[in-house]
Design a protein around this motif. Structure first.
Motif, PDB file in Angstrom:
ATOM      1  N   GLY A  33       0.811  -1.215   0.000  1.00  0.00           N
ATOM      2  CA  GLY A  33       0.000   0.000   0.000  1.00  0.00           C
ATOM      3  C   GLY A  33       0.843   1.264   0.000  1.00  0.00           C
ATOM      4  O   GLY A  33       0.408   2.324  -0.433  1.00  0.00           O
ATOM      5  N   THR A  77      -6.927  -4.569   1.147  1.00  0.00           N
ATOM      6  CA  THR A  77      -6.777  -3.323   1.900  1.00  0.00           C
ATOM      7  C   THR A  77      -7.445  -3.416   3.264  1.00  0.00           C
ATOM      8  O   THR A  77      -8.317  -4.261   3.511  1.00  0.00           O
ATOM      9  CB  THR A  77      -7.378  -2.134   1.142  1.00  0.00           C
ATOM     10  N   ARG A 109      -5.846   2.663   1.332  1.00  0.00           N
ATOM     11  CA  ARG A 109      -4.632   2.371   0.564  1.00  0.00           C
ATOM     12  C   ARG A 109      -3.749   1.312   1.225  1.00  0.00           C
ATOM     13  O   ARG A 109      -3.138   0.496   0.539  1.00  0.00           O
ATOM     14  CB  ARG A 109      -3.806   3.652   0.381  1.00  0.00           C
ATOM     15  N   THR A 111      -2.463  -2.005   3.232  1.00  0.00           N
ATOM     16  CA  THR A 111      -2.849  -3.398   3.029  1.00  0.00           C
ATOM     17  C   THR A 111      -2.592  -4.239   4.270  1.00  0.00           C
ATOM     18  O   THR A 111      -1.702  -3.957   5.072  1.00  0.00           O
ATOM     19  CB  THR A 111      -2.071  -4.014   1.855  1.00  0.00           C
TER      20      THR A 111
END
Length: 284
Positions: A33, A77, A109, A111
């Motif tokens: 991310g 996410t 955004r 993860t």
């Protein structure tokens, strides 16, 4: 600041990503991310010559069932983990802990796998993964291997992954019907946990049949509060029992002293927050 120059690689399969990482050698970083990596790049605390982005590999996303396990792709996410019905039903603790991660922008955004691979002991998802006996599956040029959460976290920002390996999925046993709560203390909203407690409990007839309690930021890795678990199991789910068990929360821990809190205060927080987390989980 502006990051140092690097080559950007965006593979579309796990095999391609593993091959790209092997070709790049030690002078490469893997981008999930990017919520932790990008600030480091901008401050030039890291200056890789190659950046391998996992964001275009569809097989690394999503949640599915595999018998008695949930399989969570590493690039799923935080937002998806929060809202996934399988996780809410079978791994409630993960969903509740993820609810507390940073802010909505980060959760969209950042993860699940990236947070675990980053291995920050103040991260909110490491202790739940440990408490739930998660298995982390990594892939490298020598194939796949599975690492128990208890062995995956080695030290500050250090995991048992070997050079050239990528975290591809996390396999979590189903805790269907278990209650859960994640309690954290931080100085301001969106900040890292000074201390956090992940608790998931199974009760039968008013008594605690099974208990799993993990602690955040009480050592260089997440830790299980084994003393608390032992003190709870087989006992009635009462406020008195929970308070007495919570007094054992800091046993065997080694928290740091830093600008946010000293070690003694963190141990105090662990006891207080454990009591709150367990009480909230069982409704005491």
């Amino acid at each position: 600041m502006i990051p140092a120059a690097f080559d950007y690689i965006a593979p579309s399969t796990v095999d391609d990503a593993v091959r790209a990482l092997a070709d790049a050698g030690e002078d490469a970083k893997v981008l999930a991310g990017g919520q932790s990596l990008l600030p480091v790049l901008r401050m030039r605390l890291a200056d890789p010559t190659k950046l391998i982005d996992l964001g275009r590999i569809p097989e690394l996303r999503g949640v599915r069932e595999d018998g008695d396990l949930l399989v969570i792709g590493s690039m799923t996410t935080h937002y998806e983990v929060q809202r996934d019905p399988l996780i809410r039903e079978h791994a409630l603790l993960l969903a509740l802990a993820t609810d507390t991660v940073a802010d909505p922008q980060v959760r969209h955004r950042g993860t699940f796998g990236g947070s675990l691979a980053h291995a920050d002991p103040a991260g909110d998802l490491l202790a739940p993964a440990l408490a739930m006996d998660a298995q982390l599956v990594v892939s490298g040029m020598d194939g796949k291997r599975t690492i128990p959460a208890a062995e995956f976290f080695v030290d500050y920002f250090t995991t048992a992954m070997r050079p050239g390996e990528i975290l591809i999925e996390v396999r979590v046993p189903k805790f269907t019907g278990w209650s859960a709560h994640y309690e954290k203390f931080n100085r301001v909203a969106q900040a890292w946990s000074m201390v956090g407690v992940a608790a998931t409990i199974r009760t039968e007839g008013g008594a605690i049949a099974e208990a799993r309690v993990g602690l955040t930021n009480m050592a260089s890795v997440p830790v299980r509060a084994r003393g608390v678990e032992e003190a709870l199991v087989g006992q009635p789910a009462t406020a008195e029992v929970i308070k007495a068990a919570a007094e054992r929360a800091a046993d065997g821990t080694s928290p740091t002293t830093d600008g946010n809190a000293d070690a003694e205060y963190r141990q105090h927080l662990a006891r207080v927050l454990t009591g709150r987390a367990v009480a909230a989980a069982v409704g005491a």
